[in-house]
Enzyme design. Structure first.
Site, short mmCIF file in Angstrom:
data_model
loop_
_atom_site.label_atom_id
_atom_site.label_comp_id
_atom_site.label_asym_id
_atom_site.label_seq_id
_atom_site.Cartn_x
_atom_site.Cartn_y
_atom_site.Cartn_z
N ALA A 93 -32.92 -18.38 -24.43
CA ALA A 93 -31.56 -17.95 -24.76
C ALA A 93 -30.68 -19.11 -25.17
O ALA A 93 -29.95 -19.04 -26.17
CB ALA A 93 -30.96 -17.22 -23.55
N ALA A 94 -30.72 -20.21 -24.42
CA ALA A 94 -29.86 -21.35 -24.72
C ALA A 94 -30.24 -21.99 -26.05
O ALA A 94 -29.38 -22.33 -26.87
CB ALA A 94 -29.94 -22.37 -23.59
N ALA A 123 -37.30 -22.12 -26.95
CA ALA A 123 -36.89 -20.98 -27.78
C ALA A 123 -36.33 -19.86 -26.90
O ALA A 123 -36.43 -18.69 -27.23
CB ALA A 123 -38.08 -20.47 -28.60
N LYS A 173 -20.69 -20.58 -9.19
CA LYS A 173 -20.01 -20.44 -10.48
C LYS A 173 -18.56 -20.03 -10.27
O LYS A 173 -17.65 -20.51 -10.96
CB LYS A 173 -20.76 -19.40 -11.33
CG LYS A 173 -20.46 -19.45 -12.82
CD LYS A 173 -20.94 -20.76 -13.43
CE LYS A 173 -20.75 -20.81 -14.93
NZ LYS A 173 -21.86 -20.22 -15.66
N ASN A 180 -22.04 -27.49 -18.75
CA ASN A 180 -21.33 -26.26 -19.11
C ASN A 180 -19.93 -26.18 -18.53
O ASN A 180 -19.09 -25.44 -19.04
CB ASN A 180 -22.14 -25.04 -18.67
CG ASN A 180 -23.31 -24.77 -19.58
OD1 ASN A 180 -23.74 -25.65 -20.32
ND2 ASN A 180 -23.84 -23.56 -19.55
N TYR A 203 0.86 -1.19 0.00
CA TYR A 203 0.00 0.00 0.00
C TYR A 203 0.89 1.23 0.00
O TYR A 203 1.85 1.31 -0.75
CB TYR A 203 -0.97 -0.06 1.19
CG TYR A 203 -2.14 0.86 1.03
CD1 TYR A 203 -2.98 0.77 -0.08
CD2 TYR A 203 -2.42 1.84 1.98
CE1 TYR A 203 -4.05 1.63 -0.25
CE2 TYR A 203 -3.50 2.70 1.83
CZ TYR A 203 -4.31 2.59 0.71
OH TYR A 203 -5.37 3.45 0.55
#
Length: 761
Positions: free
Chosen positions: A204-205, A202, A101, A325, A46
């Site tokens: 996003a994916a 139908a 995530k 994913n 610092y």
């Protein structure tokens, strides 16, 4: 996750809350990465030292990647409008998912994450907030944002920011499923530009998947997309701009009719919308991606019973070919960050697709088979997507993405030496508990009965609950039944497992049987029948006798007693392996880089040279069971000098090992810091260790081994698993006193693997 009854569901829900609430709360934390123990360190970290890099960055903004963590920092950002299958639950309620995530980014690709939950549903305001904080990060992962806003938000941010950015709900699924489609078409012997594809969903994916398939060569005219109202055809009105792109000139209106003669079904909708009749109406070798979770569009077992020629993938981990994913986003961002890409473009996505597809066709390493307890795993109907625990993903996908970024001209810091880059990626591996996860996955494939001593203790009971609920083992509780039940009620641990009380009336038959065995084993070693009758009422003898008689598959004892007192009855009851004179114990140390192993840590106080030879051989065999190549350093406080008596003993052991077992990778006497350092090892070109560091350390005496691992354990520098007892015919292990819940679970997992191995024999 398989369907659960209400009791199981309640227990799982409580376990989930306990997991997230345990200290430190949440799933991620910030850890200092630079020295900070002195005044000088703080003055550099610092004021005043920090002003120097500040001005360097001011004068040359690109140096922010040199002087800060930006280059390995990703923001996981959501407004909580489409969280998992929970819908619009708000920004704050989405935080556990975003932390999760972040956990996956770290454990699979060593990427640091800040999760950011933004309480803003207006797309333009949301965009401005993200743009305002973007300078902090090397990349941005958008998550759980509802359609159609997700399309607009991602497109605007991609245009206005110059760092890697991706909405994983769209593109992660698209990339993994596209790789699966390439391979499934090869298995079906069909061409992508000729097949008829039905996409159910139908959102996003679904739209991202279809666009990526078209980029790979799928004819748009051969796509029928369905939403909750049926086929998106020319008769439909009030469609979003994204759906308008997929209007089909057809009179077909229902999913049932759309599937007649179709080659491919991609489900990104809800469970059980595909009937067996619909599947039967498809073309030969139908490709079915039933990706709804937790219930696929058609049950896996129902699908394979309906058609033997079906080529099937789901979103679930308990069936072959999981479209997950985690196969993509950690490694896509890893490659993008490492070349400081200004975005994630189509070339990079396609590179990831092709790398994943190609990896599934390669010979599968034994370590991957070990993780899933699968003897045969090769490209075909049951394996056309890589497994999530395949460590090759880090190098294959990350390198492909980095190269694509360079070739497409968006890499600000191109890689000049990909061989060195691959080694750097490999160095990142092991900074997690990957080995533990792989061992647990293998244990779950065939859980064995594990008896846990000292079952009145909270840590033991909690470990039993985890072992049972996770399917790692079938626990048996050994101890005073009344007290165990009281403790279970006290701690609200409701598990239906056997409780064995050596003093209980229901164990009378076993006490008679065990007494006879113990007396026969020890009658010429000072034990009479009366003593045997007394001893079988003690759990320290009762547990090993359960194992001896096959009333359990493995035994975990200790926890509240010192090691030697617990070990004595084990050695009196359980036979040694053939050729083993003395048993030994090993500790597994899960370091940031890779697992290492210490032996002997608990039993042989001052082993002879011959004892060290046996310890080294047992260590080699044990480490190989984890699909790790043992590189054994025989330790001393001298390097290849053999001046002291200790070093002479070690040198003698090495000489015997080299003569009797020339294929073993073992050498010494050597100091541990030299054995762990490639540069130091290069000073000894004659050594069988070469220049690759050792991962197994055989100590010259008990004091040095025991103190070494206990210092590591006490400082919490690494996770310590063990002691792993070596040299006995049956799997039995002795806990360290006051072991943590995780330590008990981990040792029990090893016991299950040990029992599985012996069962195969």
């Amino acid at each position: 996750m398989p369907k659960q009854n209400q009791k199981d569901l309640n227990a799982f829900n409580k376990a989930a809350l306990d997991y997230h609430k345990a200290e430190p709360k949440g799933k991620i934390e910030v850890v200092p990465s630079k020295p900070h123990s002195s005044q000088r360190d703080l003055s550099l970290a610092y004021s005043p030292g920090v002003a120097v890099p500040c001005m360097e960055i001011h004068n040359n903004p690109q140096t922010v990647y040199d002087y800060t963590a930006k280059g390995n920092l990703v923001a996981v950002i959501s407004n909580g409008t489409a969280v998992l299958g929970l819908g619009d639950i708000g920004a704050e309620a989405s935080k556990p998912v975003m932390e999760g995530k972040g956990l996956l980014f770290k454990i699979f690709a060593d990427i640091n994450v800040f999760d950011i939950e933004i309480d803003e549903k207006d797309p333009d305001k949301f965009i401005e907030i993200v743009k305002g904080i973007a300078p902090t990060f090397g990349g941005i992962n958008l998550e759980d944002i509802k359609a159609p806003e997700a399309f607009y938000i991602e497109q605007r941010l991609k245009e206005e920011l110059n760092i890697p950015l991706m909405h994983d709900d769209q593109h992660g699924t698209a990339i993994i499923s596209a790789a699966a489609l390439i391979n499934a078409l090869e298995i079906a012997d069909k061409k992508i530009d000729e097949v008829k594809v039905v996409v159910n969903g139908a959102g996003a994916a679904a739209i991202a998947c279809t666009k990526l398939y078209i980029a790979l060569g799928l004819s748009k005219e051969n796509v029928l997309m369905c939403d909750s109202k049926g086929v998106i055809n020319h008769k439909r009105t009030n469609l979003t701009p994204e759906k308008i792109d997929f209007i089909a000139e057809t009179d077909i209106e229902t999913l049932e009719d759309a599937l007649k003669g179709a080659d491919v079904f991609v489900g990104l909708s809800k469970g059980n919308v595909m009937s067996p009749e619909m599947l039967l109406s498809m073309a030969d070798n139908p490709i079915v991606f039933a990706l709804a979770n937790p219930d696929p569009e058609i049950d896996y077992n129902l699908a394979v019973e309906t058609r033997k020629d079906v080529i099937l993938a789901t979103g679930r981990s308990d069936f072959p070919n999981q479209v997950n994913n985690v196969l993509g986003f950690p490694y896509i961002f890893r490659g993008a960050l490492d070349v400081q890409a200004t975005g994630i473009n189509e070339a990079m996505k396609l590179a990831a697709v092709r790398a994943l597809a190609a990896l599934a066709k390669e010979q599968v390493p034994e370590v991957v088979k070990l993780a899933y307890n699968i003897k045969q795993l090769h490209f075909g109907r049951d394996y056309f997507i890589p497994k999530p625990f395949d460590s090759r993903l880090l190098t294959r996908v990350s390198m492909a993405v980095a190269k694509a970024a360079m070739e497409s001209g968006i890499a600000k810091s191109p890689i000049t030496d990909f061989e060195e880059y691959e080694n750097n990626l490999l160095d990142r591996m092991g900074r997690d508990e990957r080995l533990i996860r792989m061992m647990q996955s293998r244990a779950k494939s065939n859980p064995m009965r594990v008896t846990l001593g000292n079952a009145e203790e909270y840590n033991v009971l909690k470990a039993a609950q985890i072992l049972l609920e996770e399917g790692i083992a079938k626990p048996i509780l050994l101890g005073e039944k009344k007290f165990i039940k009281q403790q279970m009620e006290k701690y609200n641990i409701n598990i239906d497992v056997p409780i064995v009380d050596p003093m209980d009336d229901d164990q009378e038959e076993n006490r008679v049987k065990y007494r006879e065995t113990l007396w026969k084993l020890r009658q010429r070693k000072g034990m009479n029948e009366y003593k045997a009758k007394l001893f079988v009422r003690q759990r320290d003898y009762f547990g090993p006798l359960m194992l001896k008689h096959g009333d359990t598959d493995a035994l975990i004892v200790g926890f509240s007693k010192n090691y030697s007192s617990v070990l004595k009855p084990i050695l009196e009851v359980v036979e040694k392996e053939k050729g083993v004179d003395k048993v030994a114990a090993m500790m597994m140390i899960l370091t940031e880089k890779k697992p290492i192993f210490f032996a002997d840590t608990s039993i042989n106080q001052n082993p002879t040279a011959e004892d060290l030879v046996n310890i080294a051989k047992m260590s080699e065999m044990t480490v190989k069971t984890f699909a790790i190549e043992p590189r054994i350093a025989m330790l001393s406080f001298e390097n290849f000098a053999a001046i002291s008596e200790t070093s002479k003993k070690v040198a003698k052991a090495v000489s015997i090992l080299h003569e009797k077992f020339p294929k073993m990778i073992v050498d010494g006497e050597i100091q541990p810091d030299f054995a762990m350092n490639s540069d130091h090892l290069s000073d000894y070109p004659f050594s069988k260790l070469g220049t690759e560091p050792a991962n197994v350390f055989v100590f010259p005496n008990l004091e040095s081994a025991n103190l070494s691992y206990k210092i590591i354990r006490g400082m919490k520098m690494a996770q310590v698993v063990g002691p792993i007892l070596m040299g006995l015919k049956q799997p039995v292990h002795v806990l360290q006193m006051r072991s943590s819940v995780d330590e008990i679970v981990n040792l029990a997992t090893i016991a299950v693997l040990d029992a599985q191995r012996r069962q195969v024999k």
